[in-house]
Scaffold this motif. Structure first.
Motif, short mmCIF file in Angstrom:
data_model
loop_
_atom_site.label_atom_id
_atom_site.label_comp_id
_atom_site.label_asym_id
_atom_site.label_seq_id
_atom_site.Cartn_x
_atom_site.Cartn_y
_atom_site.Cartn_z
N ALA A 36 4.28 10.01 6.39
CA ALA A 36 4.44 8.55 6.45
C ALA A 36 3.51 7.92 7.47
CB ALA A 36 5.89 8.19 6.76
N GLY A 37 3.19 8.64 8.54
CA GLY A 37 2.30 8.09 9.57
C GLY A 37 0.92 7.75 9.05
N PHE A 38 0.52 8.38 7.95
CA PHE A 38 -0.80 8.09 7.39
C PHE A 38 -0.88 6.68 6.80
CE2 PHE A 38 -1.06 12.72 7.48
CZ PHE A 38 -2.35 12.91 7.95
N ALA A 39 0.27 6.06 6.55
CA ALA A 39 0.26 4.69 6.05
C ALA A 39 -0.39 3.76 7.07
CB ALA A 39 1.68 4.22 5.74
N PHE A 40 -0.13 4.01 8.36
CA PHE A 40 -0.76 3.18 9.40
C PHE A 40 -2.27 3.42 9.43
CE2 PHE A 40 -2.25 2.70 13.81
CZ PHE A 40 -1.97 1.34 13.99
N LEU A 41 -2.69 4.66 9.23
CA LEU A 41 -4.12 4.96 9.18
C LEU A 41 -4.78 4.19 8.04
CD1 LEU A 41 -6.54 6.75 10.14
CD2 LEU A 41 -5.84 8.37 8.35
N GLY A 42 -4.13 4.20 6.87
CA GLY A 42 -4.67 3.46 5.74
C GLY A 42 -4.73 1.97 5.99
N PHE A 60 -11.47 6.79 8.49
CA PHE A 60 -10.82 7.96 7.93
C PHE A 60 -11.53 9.27 8.28
CE2 PHE A 60 -9.81 4.78 4.38
CZ PHE A 60 -8.70 4.32 5.06
N VAL A 61 -12.85 9.31 8.12
CA VAL A 61 -13.57 10.57 8.30
C VAL A 61 -13.42 11.15 9.72
CG1 VAL A 61 -15.87 11.64 8.31
CG2 VAL A 61 -15.19 10.17 6.41
N PRO A 62 -13.62 10.35 10.79
CA PRO A 62 -13.41 10.93 12.13
C PRO A 62 -11.99 11.44 12.34
CG PRO A 62 -14.58 8.85 12.28
CD PRO A 62 -14.10 8.96 10.87
N PHE A 63 -11.01 10.73 11.77
CA PHE A 63 -9.62 11.15 11.93
C PHE A 63 -9.38 12.47 11.21
CE2 PHE A 63 -5.07 11.16 11.00
CZ PHE A 63 -4.53 10.81 12.22
N PRO A 252 -1.10 14.19 -0.84
CA PRO A 252 0.01 13.64 -0.02
C PRO A 252 -0.46 12.60 0.99
CG PRO A 252 0.21 16.01 -0.22
CD PRO A 252 -1.12 15.66 -0.80
N VAL A 253 -1.67 12.82 1.56
CA VAL A 253 -2.22 11.84 2.49
C VAL A 253 -2.56 10.55 1.75
CG1 VAL A 253 -4.19 11.31 3.98
CG2 VAL A 253 -3.08 13.54 4.12
N VAL A 254 -3.16 10.69 0.56
CA VAL A 254 -3.54 9.51 -0.23
C VAL A 254 -2.33 8.69 -0.62
CG1 VAL A 254 -4.63 8.74 -2.38
CG2 VAL A 254 -5.61 10.64 -1.10
N VAL A 263 -2.14 -2.74 1.52
CA VAL A 263 -1.65 -3.83 2.38
C VAL A 263 -2.77 -4.33 3.28
CG1 VAL A 263 0.01 -4.47 4.17
CG2 VAL A 263 0.70 -2.93 2.32
N GLY A 264 -3.53 -3.42 3.87
CA GLY A 264 -4.64 -3.81 4.74
C GLY A 264 -5.70 -4.58 3.99
N GLY A 265 -5.97 -4.18 2.76
CA GLY A 265 -6.97 -4.89 1.96
C GLY A 265 -6.57 -6.32 1.66
N ILE A 266 -5.28 -6.55 1.52
CA ILE A 266 -4.79 -7.91 1.26
C ILE A 266 -4.83 -8.76 2.53
CG2 ILE A 266 -2.74 -9.25 0.59
CD1 ILE A 266 -1.97 -6.84 -1.20
N LEU A 267 -4.53 -8.15 3.68
CA LEU A 267 -4.46 -8.89 4.94
C LEU A 267 -5.83 -9.17 5.56
CD1 LEU A 267 -1.51 -7.03 6.72
CD2 LEU A 267 -1.42 -9.21 5.50
N ALA A 268 -6.83 -8.38 5.20
CA ALA A 268 -8.12 -8.45 5.89
C ALA A 268 -8.78 -9.83 5.78
CB ALA A 268 -9.06 -7.38 5.34
#
Length: 298
Positions: A36-42, A60-63, A252-254, A263-268
């Protein structure tokens, strides 16, 4: 009102589909607990990507490197997440463009080259991407983790310096509203090279095109929107390769990062319209400069 309701219904539908996929898994609660923590990364990656025109792979890549993902998994998973976040951002920016054009707002003048810009860049970006993806020799050469880290670090540092250099241009509000002959030559060339870089690093084409448009004194918001839409179409063109050929996507990460990315794409867009373009670009340039330095293998 209809458009708002329609967008709301689409989001509810996507949420419903996501819940079905989640609870279709054998152990959904364990999946939530672990990923679930990956949602914040996304969310974070998509906000940066769609507010600046840079691909979400910058985050994403550095993480994924820190998590010791393989090169193939880092790039493939980044592509898959961006298919979610960049698409959400592209739809949001396209809707904004249609609204200002329909309302005949003054700023719509700066957006006139959008269609031509995409026609010049999208096919060439896809061509560059596919040329790299279908070249086994290329991927054999760049499958070394040090190659990915070095390439990503050097590209990020160069991009950050280019963004810093363009900040002074933001003082000039006399923006271009038409493409010239040099743009008809430069944009396809940049997109071709950027598409190839994107196949390798999962970032590249959006960043290069956005910086070029800003240097050429086009409106910053227009440049960002063009780069986001271009990046979205590019990653969709490349995801098939990772689904069927590399098969390296970490699903699972995706599942969670992709939801956050939508969500981030909508808020940006709101972030871009709220903050000044200068401050936004300075902050973003500083961020990717630090990421670039930390990605270098030393």
């Amino acid at each position: 009102m209809f458009l708002k309701m329609s967008a709301k219904h689409i989001r509810i539908f996507l949420l419903f589909v996501w819940l079905i996929i989640l609870f279709w898994q054998t152990q959904p609660l364990s999946l939530i607990q672990e990923y679930a923590g990956f949602a914040f990364l996304g969310l974070l990656g998509a906000i940066f990507a769609n507010a600046t025109g840079a691909g979400g792979g910058v985050v994403f890549v550095p993480f994924f490197n820190q998590l010791e993902f393989s090169v193939a998994s880092s790039v493939a998973t980044s592509f898959a997440i961006q298919c979610c976040g960049m698409t959400a951002g592209a739809v949001t920016w396209w809707t904004f463009y249609k609204q200002i054009r329909a309302n005949n707002q003054p700023q719509s003048l700066y957006w006139r080259p959008l269609g031509k810009t995409l026609l010049l860049t999208v096919p060439c970006s896809l061509l560059g991407l596919w040329m790299v993806q279908i070249s086994p020799q290329f991927f054999a050469h760049f499958s070394d983790p040090n190659s990915l880290h070095t390439g990503f670090g050097v590209f990020s540092i160069g991009l950050a310096l280019a963004i810093f250099a363009t900040v002074f241009l933001l003082r000039n509000q006399d923006f271009n509203t038409k493409l010239s002959l040099i743009d008809y030559i430069a944009l396809p060339t940049i997109a071709l090279v950027g598409g190839g870089i994107t196949a390798w690093l999962s970032i590249g084409v959006g960043e290069l095109v956005a910086v070029y448009l800003i240097i050429r004194r086009f409106n910053v918001t227009f440049a960002i929107a063009s780069a986001v839409i271009l990046s979205a179409l590019t990653v969709w063109g490349g995801i098939v390769f990772h689904i069927f050929i590399t098969q390296a996507i970490y699903w699972p990460v995706v599942l969670f990062a992709g939801a956050g990315a939508i969500v981030g794409g909508i808020l940006a867009k709101q972030l871009v319209l709220y903050f000044s373009a200068k401050n936004l670009k300075l902050f973003f340039a500083g961020w990717i400069f630090i990421l670039g330095i930390t990605s270098l293998p030393f």
